[in-house]
Structures are given as C-alpha cells and as structure tokens.
Scaffold this motif. Structure first.
Motif, short mmCIF file in Angstrom:
data_model
loop_
_atom_site.label_atom_id
_atom_site.label_comp_id
_atom_site.label_asym_id
_atom_site.label_seq_id
_atom_site.Cartn_x
_atom_site.Cartn_y
_atom_site.Cartn_z
N ARG A 120 0.87 -1.22 0.03
CA ARG A 120 0.02 0.10 -0.15
C ARG A 120 0.86 1.31 0.18
NH1 ARG A 120 -3.20 -1.37 3.76
NH2 ARG A 120 -4.84 -2.08 2.40
N LEU A 121 0.37 2.27 -0.75
CA LEU A 121 1.06 3.52 -0.74
C LEU A 121 0.84 4.58 0.12
CD1 LEU A 121 3.34 5.39 -2.19
CD2 LEU A 121 1.62 5.71 -4.01
N TYR A 122 1.65 4.68 0.90
CA TYR A 122 1.06 5.93 1.89
C TYR A 122 1.85 7.11 1.62
CZ TYR A 122 -0.80 2.62 5.35
OH TYR A 122 -1.53 1.46 5.70
N ALA A 123 1.16 8.22 2.20
CA ALA A 123 1.64 9.47 1.88
C ALA A 123 3.17 9.68 2.29
CB ALA A 123 0.68 10.58 2.83
N ASP A 124 3.63 9.13 3.27
CA ASP A 124 4.97 9.27 3.86
C ASP A 124 5.87 8.87 2.94
OD1 ASP A 124 4.08 10.02 6.41
OD2 ASP A 124 4.46 8.09 7.25
N ASP A 125 5.43 8.01 1.85
CA ASP A 125 6.45 7.51 0.72
C ASP A 125 6.50 8.25 -0.48
OD1 ASP A 125 7.54 5.08 2.43
OD2 ASP A 125 5.43 4.45 2.00
N THR A 126 5.50 9.27 -0.44
CA THR A 126 5.14 10.04 -1.68
C THR A 126 5.89 11.35 -1.58
OG1 THR A 126 3.07 9.35 -1.60
CG2 THR A 126 3.26 11.08 -2.91
N VAL A 127 6.75 11.69 -2.56
CA VAL A 127 7.57 12.86 -2.69
C VAL A 127 6.86 13.96 -3.57
CG1 VAL A 127 9.78 11.64 -2.06
CG2 VAL A 127 9.09 12.15 -4.47
N LEU A 128 5.96 13.71 -4.37
CA LEU A 128 5.25 14.71 -5.46
C LEU A 128 4.02 14.24 -5.62
CD1 LEU A 128 6.96 16.54 -8.34
CD2 LEU A 128 5.12 15.30 -8.66
N VAL A 129 3.13 14.98 -5.49
CA VAL A 129 1.67 14.70 -6.44
C VAL A 129 1.29 15.81 -7.37
CG1 VAL A 129 0.73 13.20 -4.51
CG2 VAL A 129 0.45 15.72 -4.39
N VAL A 130 0.49 15.57 -8.35
CA VAL A 130 0.09 16.01 -9.41
C VAL A 130 -1.55 16.06 -9.51
CG1 VAL A 130 0.20 16.98 -11.90
CG2 VAL A 130 2.25 16.07 -10.64
#
Length: 195
Positions: free
Chosen positions: A104-114
C-alpha cells in the motif's frame, strides 16, 4: 480487491467506511472513488485532455527520475493518508519512493503529487481541499495544472513546496514546466497537450 462481491454490495456500504470495508469493495468501484474521513467521494471521469496531460507528464517524470534514491511514477494510484479514519486521495500523478507493487502506498512514501484541474468539477477540491490534505500528510511537492479554458492547452502550472507544515507557491510555470527535483524535468506545455 476483486470484483467478486455480491450484486447488491452497495446496500451494505455504511455511511462511514473503514479500511476493512474498503478492501471488501469491488475493484472496479474502488477505482472511481476517494475516501475522506471514512466517507466515499465519487470521482468524475476526466476529459481526454486531462488524461493526455497526466499520461505525458508521468512519462516525462519517469524519464527524469533517478535510480538512487529509487523513485517510481504512477498515474491514478491511491495515496493513503490515514487508516483511521480512512483517508486516501488519488492524485493524477504521484512520484514515490520505490516499494513492491503489492505494498500500500502511504503519503509518507510520496514525494510529489500532481492534480489537473477539471474546471467544471474539481477547482475547489484541487486548489483548497487536496492542497490542505497533501500538506498535512507531509508530501513535499504539489503541482496543480490549470488547463486553458479557450483551447486544448495548459494555462499554467503552480508549483508548491512544503515548508513549516504548509505549502508555499514557489514558482508559477507559464510555458514550460522546469524544476530540479525531486525529479528533474524540463518540458514545454505543448509537448504535454498536443494531439
């Protein structure tokens, strides 16, 4: 998630769902929603221009990503903000630290969103609600793409960077998207939009 739920699955969806409830929903349905504080929010089908920009921007970011530290690029992937209450958003494009596909992808692992604005349905959601949610979740970079209302093009892209728990507009891109990180990219808007 599978789509093998009973035909009347929608009857048992509670007003506020948990992560366990969500996992039991049909996969086809899950691809059309986001969950905010346990409440299901139905997402509109995007336009062809919207899809083209998301696909081409993701491809451009994919080409620019560095193998170390390992980063991945996806379109329309759920980014889990919290498990209790269940909160997740589905950005148009996400760049995140490498992990197995079944994790599962969590926000903690996310570096950029569009997010790509749909003027008729997502302006406030993308410019206010999602901006606040992504900032509170600690995602370092947020890009908002504003399609041109008069033609099939892009008017501007706002680049926000996280500082002190809030997003700050650091650059307003008007003809091309050029930034150094977390993934270096330099692309003219017309490359993202031309048919």
């Amino acid at each position: 998630m599978t789509s093998s739920a009973p035909e009347d699955w929608y009857r048992w969806i509670p007003e506020q769902i948990t992560a366990q409830d969500y996992e039991a929903l049909p996969a086809d349905f899950c691809r059309t929603i986001e969950v905010i504080d346990g409440h299901i929010v139905k997402c509109e089908s995007p336009s062809r221009l919207h899809n083209r920009v998301a696909r081409r921007l993701a491809a451009t970011l994919e080409q620019g990503r560095k193998p170390e530290p390992c980063l991945m690029v996806e379109t329309d992937v759920d980014v889990r903000i919290s498990d209790v209450p269940l909160n997740f958003r589905t950005p148009d494009v996400a760049v995140y630290r490498c992990q197995p596909d079944d994790q599962r992808l969590y926000a903690d692992d996310t570096v950029l969103v569009v997010e790509i604005i749909s003027p008729e349905s997502s302006f406030r959601t993308d410019t206010v609600d999602k901006k606040a949610a992504y900032a509170a979740a600690g995602i370092p970079v947020y890009l908002i793409v504003f399609p041109s209302e008069s033609q099939d093009g892009i008017e501007q892209i706002e680049e926000y960077r996280l500082s002190g728990g809030c997003y700050h507009l650091v650059f307003l891109h008007t003809r091309r998207l050029a930034m150094d990180g977390p993934v270096p990219v330099d692309v003219p808007f017309d490359v993202l939009t031309s048919a």
